[in-house]
Enzyme design. Sequence first.
Site, mmCIF file in Angstrom:
data_model
loop_
_atom_site.group_PDB
_atom_site.id
_atom_site.type_symbol
_atom_site.label_atom_id
_atom_site.label_comp_id
_atom_site.label_asym_id
_atom_site.label_seq_id
_atom_site.Cartn_x
_atom_site.Cartn_y
_atom_site.Cartn_z
ATOM 1 N N ASN A 139 -22.617 43.896 27.169
ATOM 2 C CA ASN A 139 -21.237 44.321 27.439
ATOM 3 C C ASN A 139 -20.948 43.977 28.884
ATOM 4 O O ASN A 139 -21.855 43.584 29.620
ATOM 5 C CB ASN A 139 -21.048 45.821 27.153
ATOM 6 C CG ASN A 139 -21.951 46.673 28.004
ATOM 7 O OD1 ASN A 139 -21.841 46.689 29.231
ATOM 8 N ND2 ASN A 139 -22.877 47.357 27.352
ATOM 9 N N ASP B 264 -29.229 44.158 22.870
ATOM 10 C CA ASP B 264 -29.195 44.360 24.328
ATOM 11 C C ASP B 264 -30.162 45.476 24.716
ATOM 12 O O ASP B 264 -30.938 45.355 25.680
ATOM 13 C CB ASP B 264 -27.768 44.736 24.724
ATOM 14 C CG ASP B 264 -27.437 44.448 26.170
ATOM 15 O OD1 ASP B 264 -26.548 45.129 26.717
ATOM 16 O OD2 ASP B 264 -28.056 43.548 26.755
ATOM 17 N N THR C 53 -22.014 40.377 15.976
ATOM 18 C CA THR C 53 -21.979 40.742 14.549
ATOM 19 C C THR C 53 -22.514 42.145 14.281
ATOM 20 O O THR C 53 -22.596 42.571 13.128
ATOM 21 C CB THR C 53 -22.798 39.739 13.716
ATOM 22 O OG1 THR C 53 -24.187 39.831 14.093
ATOM 23 C CG2 THR C 53 -22.297 38.319 13.899
HETATM 24 N N1 APR Z 1 -33.722 40.887 17.905
HETATM 25 C C1 APR Z 1 -32.783 40.060 17.368
HETATM 26 N N2 APR Z 1 -31.577 40.477 16.942
HETATM 27 C C2 APR Z 1 -31.315 41.803 17.024
HETATM 28 C C3 APR Z 1 -32.239 42.730 17.579
HETATM 29 C C4 APR Z 1 -33.479 42.229 18.020
HETATM 30 N N3 APR Z 1 -34.410 43.031 18.558
HETATM 31 N N4 APR Z 1 -31.661 43.986 17.529
HETATM 32 C C5 APR Z 1 -30.447 43.826 16.957
HETATM 33 N N5 APR Z 1 -30.234 42.526 16.655
HETATM 34 C C6 APR Z 1 -29.082 41.904 16.007
HETATM 35 C C7 APR Z 1 -28.180 42.796 15.193
HETATM 36 O O1 APR Z 1 -28.769 43.086 13.931
HETATM 37 C C8 APR Z 1 -26.958 41.905 15.079
HETATM 38 O O2 APR Z 1 -27.140 40.958 14.042
HETATM 39 O O3 APR Z 1 -28.224 41.406 17.019
HETATM 40 C C9 APR Z 1 -26.948 41.150 16.431
HETATM 41 C C10 APR Z 1 -25.875 41.619 17.404
HETATM 42 O O4 APR Z 1 -25.678 43.020 17.262
HETATM 43 P P1 APR Z 1 -25.518 43.977 18.558
HETATM 44 O O5 APR Z 1 -26.804 44.042 19.257
HETATM 45 O O6 APR Z 1 -24.907 45.239 18.076
HETATM 46 O O7 APR Z 1 -24.516 43.185 19.509
HETATM 47 P P2 APR Z 1 -22.916 43.055 19.460
HETATM 48 O O8 APR Z 1 -22.382 43.203 18.081
HETATM 49 O O9 APR Z 1 -22.616 41.802 20.225
HETATM 50 O O10 APR Z 1 -22.420 44.330 20.292
HETATM 51 C C11 APR Z 1 -22.645 44.325 21.681
HETATM 52 O O11 APR Z 1 -23.556 46.543 21.676
HETATM 53 O O12 APR Z 1 -25.666 46.983 22.375
HETATM 54 C C12 APR Z 1 -24.354 47.002 22.756
HETATM 55 O O13 APR Z 1 -24.462 46.604 25.129
HETATM 56 C C13 APR Z 1 -24.099 46.030 23.889
HETATM 57 O O14 APR Z 1 -21.903 46.884 24.217
HETATM 58 C C14 APR Z 1 -22.638 45.797 23.705
HETATM 59 C C15 APR Z 1 -22.498 45.740 22.192
#
Ligand code: APR
Length: 166
Positions: free
Chosen positions: A24, A34, A120
């Site tokens: 973010n 993240d 996603t």
């Molecule tokens: N390795 C690979 N992919 C992962 C992992 C991991 N360890 N953990 C989660 N994911 C995948 C999720 O299943 C999803 O398919 O990463 C993808 C993106 O999901 P999010 O992490 O929720 O990211 P996003 O949708 O871009 O939202 C970002 O969420 O965590 C907060 O700080 C971040 O505010 C920001 C928001």
Amino acid sequence: MPAIEVVLGDITSEDVDAIVTAANESLLGGGGVDGAIHRAAGPRLAQAGAGLAPCAAGDAVATPAFDLNPPVRHVIHTVGPVWEGGGHGEADILASCYRRSLGVADEVGARSVAFPAIATGVYGFPPTEAAKIAISTIRATPTEVEHVRLVAFDDETYELLAAAVQ
Ligand code: APR
């Protein structure tokens, strides 16, 4: 054009030059991928991010990877679009995340880069469309990166990415 590989797993286990996190704009970490990357890299990642924040949606910045093991050299922080129905430029912002991340990878000399399925999860971007945007943008972006690994965290995402890369 980089070779693109779709894999199922945890991006914090990737042995590449740079891993991309779905951040973010504060770059202080959060949940999802993240949170996993910040936990693995340690508190210095958020400290480094704070020095570069805010990061606008669609932009990307690089920091060291600190305690990540395997010893990844860089974390590329990119901020995806929050899905609001598709009429607010979300697709273009997501494409920009991939384009700018490759540009930052070139700036730091990374030749292998792992991406999560940006936007996603918490941000709600439809995963089928997101997969198509990821692959079409990576294929359309001039870059010195030679290997891109798209890391799916679940079977559904893996299948969507594998279908889109055909
Ligand atoms: N390795 C690979 N992919 C992962 C992992 C991991 N360890 N953990 C989660 N994911 C995948 C999720 O299943 C999803 O398919 O990463 C993808 C993106 O999901 P999010 O992490 O929720 O990211 P996003 O949708 O871009 O939202 C970002 O969420 O965590 C907060 O700080 C971040 O505010 C920001 C928001």
